[in-house]
Design an enzyme around this catalytic site. Structure first.
Site, short mmCIF file in Angstrom:
data_model
loop_
_atom_site.label_atom_id
_atom_site.label_comp_id
_atom_site.label_asym_id
_atom_site.label_seq_id
_atom_site.Cartn_x
_atom_site.Cartn_y
_atom_site.Cartn_z
N TYR A 199 0.88 -1.17 0.00
CA TYR A 199 0.00 0.00 0.00
C TYR A 199 0.92 1.23 0.00
O TYR A 199 1.38 1.67 1.04
CB TYR A 199 -0.92 -0.02 1.22
CG TYR A 199 -1.76 1.23 1.40
CD1 TYR A 199 -2.35 1.87 0.31
CD2 TYR A 199 -1.98 1.77 2.67
CE1 TYR A 199 -3.11 3.01 0.48
CE2 TYR A 199 -2.75 2.90 2.86
CZ TYR A 199 -3.31 3.52 1.76
OH TYR A 199 -4.07 4.66 1.91
N ASP A 227 -2.12 -1.13 -4.06
CA ASP A 227 -2.43 0.27 -4.36
C ASP A 227 -1.11 1.03 -4.46
O ASP A 227 -0.46 1.30 -3.46
CB ASP A 227 -3.32 0.84 -3.25
CG ASP A 227 -3.70 2.29 -3.51
OD1 ASP A 227 -3.26 2.86 -4.52
OD2 ASP A 227 -4.44 2.86 -2.68
N HIS A 244 -12.21 1.88 -4.06
CA HIS A 244 -11.42 1.14 -5.05
C HIS A 244 -12.19 -0.11 -5.46
O HIS A 244 -13.12 -0.55 -4.77
CB HIS A 244 -10.07 0.71 -4.46
CG HIS A 244 -9.16 1.85 -4.14
ND1 HIS A 244 -7.97 2.08 -4.81
CD2 HIS A 244 -9.24 2.83 -3.21
CE1 HIS A 244 -7.37 3.13 -4.30
NE2 HIS A 244 -8.12 3.60 -3.31
#
Length: 551
Positions: free
Chosen positions: A142, A183, A312
């Site tokens: 992330y 991400d 998302h």
């Protein structure tokens, strides 16, 4: 086999149970980002899911912030796992290792980069289509977001990218296949952004510059001459085909490998503006893999915008391989944490201050820990109850009567409105007179003479009977309500009706500026439709109207 990545935006905010959610995603390894759960908030239903073994990385500085988690089905159990990229906090057996050369980072930088819980690494054994056993390392990340108002976060993001690349290259050079997914917080090419023309210096963005040097691309996908020269180097082409090279561009964007020209393929949308309804977003969630694995094992890589529950959407890859599950989970597995392995961890679970008064009155509070109410009462020394004296009994009876009187008073209905406190209470006087008449009429002729009855009934003649009938009382209430409504409308005027937007002629919505600055707290009107591309007639128009300040 199937591998999935999803920024879940809070693992504790799911509508259904976590097992139902994981099963619905239909994947063997599920990598979640932005779990927003730290170790102090992790509960057993989240940590231990039937049919899965989990691996969490937590933020060490802020509670309920950042965090990633990898859930592996029992048939895809890894044989090594660890949290973080640098190995700074790794102090257990069964770690992945292969940290590479990290001399460019100081010890303090490595500690800072791994203190926000942004990476989990699992290493698996797989059986390829040609029946060869090989290693596969999955890096769940992330990546930080670069805040324009905090330049230090931009530096932090670039350092995280560099650390990620150094660790991935080291693992790749050790002989393992590598998949990086999660991400990444940067849209790579203009096709991955809803409106790249609105961004100044799109290609010069530091995150995109790093991606250009990290990812292998076809020559027609490159945007600069220097990128094209590097990619067209025959040595690089040969190394990419074998999967063994020490040059840059060691990883492939698997979605663009299978769908190089697909437009409007986004994975993140703004929930505040309703941008998902018009597909006005960006693609910042990726599955990267080494070229050799992509060529011989990948079947497809897709986006899943139909899956809701976050800002998302998931991304999934399918591979023509089989898992060779480890017979035992590595030491980093969540089920081995002391709080979930049957061993107490916190001293406060043993030493708890107990209120004896509450225990004696059977109002036992639940203690933090694993004890239930029955165990708590067993562990508490019973308190002897003294025999009440006569004086105590009398006081108890008096108090009981007092409490009953208070209870009776509280149960009596309360009538009237706020305006009734400012007007004469005539109706109560009239009702008391009517009660007096009823009382007199109930008396027998022996208790009263005819003269007194006549005198009292004359005083409360038809006037009282007329005013206290239900029909007339209802009319009186309606007459009183009209001036009340007019009074409150004059006092509480409220906001005027919203103006219509310029293009759609529809009522606008009211917003408030939350960004710190001179306009913080000010209100304004904008079009009520969801945000979208300027060419989309169904998207929000450019209406913007400040609300006038109250003088």
């Amino acid at each position: 086999m199937k591998i999935l990545s999803w920024n879940i935006n809070g693992i504790r905010a799911t509508k259904n149970s976590l097992k139902q959610l994981l099963d619905s995603l239909v994947a063997d390894v599920i990598c979640l980002q932005e779990t927003k759960v730290t170790r102090d908030l992790l509960d057993e239903p989240t940590a231990i899911v039937d049919g899965y073994n989990s691996y969490f990385s937590f933020s060490r500085g802020r509670s309920g912030y950042s965090g990633v988690a990898t859930f592996c089905k029992d048939g895809a159990t890894p044989f090594a796992a660890e949290g973080g990229l640098s190995g700074f906090f790794t102090n257990h057996s069964g770690a992945v290792g292969c940290y590479g050369n990290m001399d460019e980072f100081s010890e303090e930088e490595l500690q800072t980069l791994d203190s926000e819980g942004r990476a989990v690494i699992t290493q698996h054994q797989i059986l390829t289509s040609d029946e060869k056993e090989e290693k596969l390392t999955i890096i769940n990340v992330y990546c930080p977001r670069a805040d324009p108002e905090k330049p230090e976060r931009g530096v932090y993001k670039l350092q995280f990218y560099q650390l990620l690349q150094a660790r991935a290259e080291a693992i790749l050079q050790s002989g393992s296949h590598v998949i990086i997914l999660g991400d990444v917080n940067t849209s790579h090419r203009p096709i991955d952004h809803c409106e790249p023309d609105k961004l100044e210096f799109f290609d010069e963005n530091p995150g995109r510059v790093w991606l250009n040097g990290f990812l292998w691309q076809h020559p027609e996908q490159l945007t600069t001459e220097s990128d094209t020269d590097v990619c067209q180097n025959p040595d690089v082409e040969q190394d990419l085909s074998t999967g063994h090279t020490e040059k840059k561009r060691l990883f492939v964007d698997t979605f663009r490998h299978f769908h190089p020209d697909q437009k409007n393929a986004f994975t993140c949308w703004s929930t505040a503006t309703g941008a998902r309804q018009t597909n006005y977003g960006t693609r910042i969630d990726y599955i990267f893999a080494d070229p050799c694995l992509v060529e011989k094992a990948f079947i497809d890589s897709v986006l899943m915008p139909e899956v809701e529950g976050s800002d998302h959407c998931p991304v999934k890859a399918s591979l023509n391989c089989r898992w060779l599950a480890s017979p035992k989970c590595p030491a980093f597995c969540t089920k081995y944490m002391p709080e979930f392995a049957g061993r107490q961890q916190k001293l406060s679970q043993f030493v708890v201050k107990i209120d004896k008064n509450k225990v004696s009155s059977h109002n036992v509070d639940i203690l933090p820990g694993s004890q239930d109410s029955s165990e708590i009462t067993e562990n508490v020394v019973p308190v002897a109850k003294p025999k009440p004296s006569q004086s105590t009994q009398k006081r108890a009876g008096t108090n009981q009567g007092g409490r009953n009187n208070k209870k009776m008073k509280a149960e009596q209905p309360r009538h009237g409105t706020l305006l009734s406190f400012f007007k004469p209470n005539n109706i109560q006087k009239k009702s008391s007179k009517a009660e007096e008449v009823d009382r007199i009429q109930k008396l027998s002729p022996d208790d009263q003479d005819a003269g007194s009855i006549t005198q009292n009934t004359d005083v409360t003649d038809n006037r009282l009977n007329l005013e206290t009938t239900p029909c007339n009382l209802e009319k009186m209430g309606e007459a009183q309500n009209k001036p009340q409504a007019a009074f409150w409308k004059s006092v509480l005027k409220g906001l005027p009706p919203p103006p219509n937007c310029h293009n759609h002629k529809e009522p606008c919505v009211l917003r408030t500026v939350k960004k710190p600055g001179p306009n913080c707290g000010r209100q304004f009107y904008v079009c009520a439709r969801p945000e979208g591309h300027s060419s989309n007639p169904d998207a929000r128009c450019n209406t913007f109207i400040w609300v006038a300040k109250i003088k």
